[in-house]
Design a protein around this motif. Structure first.
Motif, PDB file in Angstrom:
ATOM      1  N   SER A 273       0.893  -1.055  -0.037  1.00  0.00           N
ATOM      2  CA  SER A 273      -0.219  -0.185   0.267  1.00  0.00           C
ATOM      3  C   SER A 273       1.019   1.217   0.231  1.00  0.00           C
ATOM      4  CB  SER A 273      -0.998  -0.022   1.062  1.00  0.00           C
ATOM      5  OG  SER A 273      -0.003  -0.705   2.289  1.00  0.00           O
ATOM      6  N   LEU A 274       2.022   1.390   0.799  1.00  0.00           N
ATOM      7  CA  LEU A 274       2.885   2.624   0.546  1.00  0.00           C
ATOM      8  C   LEU A 274       3.234   2.582  -1.015  1.00  0.00           C
ATOM      9  CD1 LEU A 274       5.105   4.248   2.098  1.00  0.00           C
ATOM     10  CD2 LEU A 274       6.632   2.078   2.578  1.00  0.00           C
ATOM     11  N   PHE A 275       3.505   1.555  -1.308  1.00  0.00           N
ATOM     12  CA  PHE A 275       4.155   2.003  -2.594  1.00  0.00           C
ATOM     13  C   PHE A 275       3.252   2.467  -3.627  1.00  0.00           C
ATOM     14  CE2 PHE A 275       3.412  -0.312  -7.011  1.00  0.00           C
ATOM     15  CZ  PHE A 275       4.989   0.432  -7.732  1.00  0.00           C
TER      16      PHE A 275
ATOM     17  N   ALA B  19      11.910   2.810  -4.877  1.00  0.00           N
ATOM     18  CA  ALA B  19      13.079   1.866  -4.257  1.00  0.00           C
ATOM     19  C   ALA B  19      11.857   1.048  -3.200  1.00  0.00           C
ATOM     20  CB  ALA B  19      13.643   3.253  -3.562  1.00  0.00           C
ATOM     21  N   CYS B  20      10.990   1.292  -2.810  1.00  0.00           N
ATOM     22  CA  CYS B  20       9.873   0.771  -1.717  1.00  0.00           C
ATOM     23  C   CYS B  20       9.983  -0.994  -1.934  1.00  0.00           C
ATOM     24  CB  CYS B  20       8.442   0.828  -2.211  1.00  0.00           C
ATOM     25  SG  CYS B  20       8.140   2.393  -1.956  1.00  0.00           S
ATOM     26  N   LEU B  21       9.935  -1.133  -3.024  1.00  0.00           N
ATOM     27  CA  LEU B  21      10.075  -3.172  -3.201  1.00  0.00           C
ATOM     28  C   LEU B  21      11.465  -3.496  -3.814  1.00  0.00           C
ATOM     29  CD1 LEU B  21       6.575  -3.589  -4.671  1.00  0.00           C
ATOM     30  CD2 LEU B  21       7.020  -3.200  -2.659  1.00  0.00           C
ATOM     31  N   ASN B  22      11.547  -4.924  -3.809  1.00  0.00           N
ATOM     32  CA  ASN B  22      12.994  -5.170  -4.588  1.00  0.00           C
ATOM     33  C   ASN B  22      12.060  -5.552  -5.481  1.00  0.00           C
ATOM     34  OD1 ASN B  22      14.399  -4.473  -2.172  1.00  0.00           O
ATOM     35  ND2 ASN B  22      13.728  -5.705  -1.315  1.00  0.00           N
ATOM     36  N   SER B  23      12.618  -7.278  -5.560  1.00  0.00           N
ATOM     37  CA  SER B  23      12.268  -7.336  -7.009  1.00  0.00           C
ATOM     38  C   SER B  23      11.084  -7.981  -7.689  1.00  0.00           C
ATOM     39  CB  SER B  23      12.695  -9.416  -7.095  1.00  0.00           C
ATOM     40  OG  SER B  23      11.553  -9.666  -6.111  1.00  0.00           O
ATOM     41  N   THR B  24      10.163  -7.757  -6.882  1.00  0.00           N
ATOM     42  CA  THR B  24       8.592  -6.998  -7.216  1.00  0.00           C
ATOM     43  C   THR B  24       8.610  -5.697  -7.957  1.00  0.00           C
ATOM     44  OG1 THR B  24       7.953  -6.363  -5.482  1.00  0.00           O
ATOM     45  CG2 THR B  24       7.617  -8.862  -5.379  1.00  0.00           C
ATOM     46  N   VAL B  25       8.885  -4.499  -8.210  1.00  0.00           N
ATOM     47  CA  VAL B  25       8.825  -3.561  -8.827  1.00  0.00           C
ATOM     48  C   VAL B  25      10.300  -3.711 -10.331  1.00  0.00           C
ATOM     49  CG1 VAL B  25      10.894  -2.540  -7.744  1.00  0.00           C
ATOM     50  CG2 VAL B  25       8.722  -0.933  -8.918  1.00  0.00           C
ATOM     51  N   SER B  26      11.255  -4.706  -9.753  1.00  0.00           N
ATOM     52  CA  SER B  26      12.428  -4.371 -11.082  1.00  0.00           C
ATOM     53  C   SER B  26      12.468  -5.980 -11.553  1.00  0.00           C
ATOM     54  CB  SER B  26      13.483  -4.922 -10.488  1.00  0.00           C
ATOM     55  OG  SER B  26      13.576  -3.988  -8.718  1.00  0.00           O
ATOM     56  N   GLY B  27      11.134  -6.321 -12.385  1.00  0.00           N
ATOM     57  CA  GLY B  27      11.161  -7.279 -12.916  1.00  0.00           C
ATOM     58  C   GLY B  27      11.159  -8.962 -12.298  1.00  0.00           C
ATOM     59  N   LEU B  28      10.644  -8.544 -11.105  1.00  0.00           N
ATOM     60  CA  LEU B  28      11.176 -10.262 -10.754  1.00  0.00           C
ATOM     61  C   LEU B  28      12.443 -11.283 -11.182  1.00  0.00           C
ATOM     62  CD1 LEU B  28       7.483 -12.298 -11.846  1.00  0.00           C
ATOM     63  CD2 LEU B  28       8.159 -10.756  -9.302  1.00  0.00           C
TER      64      LEU B  28
END
Length: 368
Positions: A61-63, A210-219
């Motif tokens: 939700s932050l993202f 920057a809020c998430l890791n792989s789930t915003v970087s193409g897994l």
């Protein structure tokens, strides 16, 4: 022999080609605590990976909140840096983003230039690792595939400038080894550390990815350089987390920013022209502040000081945070930092005398 994987990550091949060895079948992850201990005992951070979790509801939700709030600002910064790349390098440019924070930014630049100028620049994502350098095999592949091209390196943002320094060193070594001169100017959306002259803004704002890791970087995982898995002819490695597909927001993120381009392109062109007239120096002002903080808080290694909103967010998500310094705890850019710090019971210190919005300090293992 390096073959480009048929399907690696959740991005379209039209957006990016990953030059990375697929290590998905290997178990390389360790808990935050165990990894921190190993790193502080001398193991290089690139030999293993942090465990990638399905992002908890509050991070997601932050993202979405920060995406809604900063999508226009992120699009504008993308436009400003894209316009400069186009003016400097034109159709001869090949975008080479530094995995993984640079990957979504490289895709956004590619899409902006297509939307505004109708060109489809080639875009690759390759690995650079602090203290270990850049993936020379990947660079050679790009140069062979695009003779006479002008590579433009891309990342998300600058912290204290460790990657900028690493890139300059790597380009110098590449020239020594192969006689090819690469442009070491790093293109970023935000340059609060004053580490480059090619940026969208020098304001330290939260780039939502920057809020998430792989789930915003193409897994895709962070990149790995582990001699037991990576031979001298191989690309650096990474994993593709197919098991997180249900949580993947990588393409939603790109669409939300891309939709803003038509509204900001005029302003982007004007701001880019102003910056090109007077980009200011890459004086690494941020690094001097970080050294002062290191001294003041008696921190053994400068690697335990992580300045900027993006890096502070990552300290709270995947390292052992000790304290968080904030220039202005009431700033809208730090709302999520305050939330994460409370959740992890980390002290926040009002620290007005720095050019960054905030700074994360990592705890030395073995200390209470």
């Amino acid at each position: 022999m390096n073959r480009i994987a048929e399907k690696f990550g959740s991005y379209s091949k039209d957006d990016v080609v990953f030059l990375l060895k697929d290590l998905s079948r290997y178990s390389l992850e360790g808990s935050i605590e165990q990894r921190e201990k190993n790193i502080q005992s001398g193991q290089h951070y690139s030999e293993t990976l942090p465990i990638e979790y399905q992002p908890p509801e509050n991070y997601l939700s932050l993202f979405w909140e920060t995406l809604d709030e900063y999508k226009r600002k992120t699009a504008l910064s993308t436009g400003v840096v894209s316009e400069q790349i186009w003016k400097k390098k034109g159709e001869n440019a090949v975008l080479v983003s530094l995995a993984r924070a640079g990957t979504p930014v490289g895709i956004l630049i590619k899409r902006y230039l297509y939307e505004v100028y109708g060109v489809r620049l080639p875009h690759y994502s390759i690995s650079i690792i602090r203290d270990r350098g850049i993936d020379e095999n990947a660079i050679k592949h790009i140069l062979n595939s695009h003779p006479g091209c002008n590579i433009q390196f891309v990342d998300g943002w600058t912290g204290k400038g460790a990657i900028s320094v690493e890139l300059t060193k790597a380009c110098r070594q590449f020239h020594e080894h192969y006689g090819v001169l690469l442009d070491d100017t790093l293109a970023v959306l935000a340059d609060p550390g004053f580490c480059t002259t090619l940026y969208g803004t020098r304001e330290d704002f939260l780039i939502p990815s920057a809020c998430l890791n792989s789930t915003v970087s193409g897994l895709v995982s962070r990149t790995v350089l582990n001699e037991s898995l990576i031979g001298p002819e191989d690309y650096h490695g990474a994993k593709y987390y197919r098991e997180l597909e249900e949580a993947d927001v990588s393409n939603h993120y790109l669409s939300a920013i891309t939709e803003e381009f038509s509204a900001i392109k005029q302003e982007a062109a004007e701001l880019a022209a102003k910056i090109m007239e007077n980009p200011g120096e890459a004086c690494f002002k941020g690094m001097k502040e970080v050294q002062r903080i290191q001294e003041e808080f008696k921190i053994g290694s400068i690697n335990f000081v992580k300045p900027g909103v993006g890096e502070t967010t990552r300290v709270l998500l995947r390292r052992l945070p000790w304290k968080i310094l904030m220039r202005d705890p009431k700033s809208p850019y730090v709302r999520h930092i305050v939330m994460l710090a409370r959740e992890r019971n980390v002290e926040i210190i009002h620290y007005p005398d720095m050019s960054y919005t905030c700074c994360g300090l990592i705890k030395k293992t073995g200390e209470e």
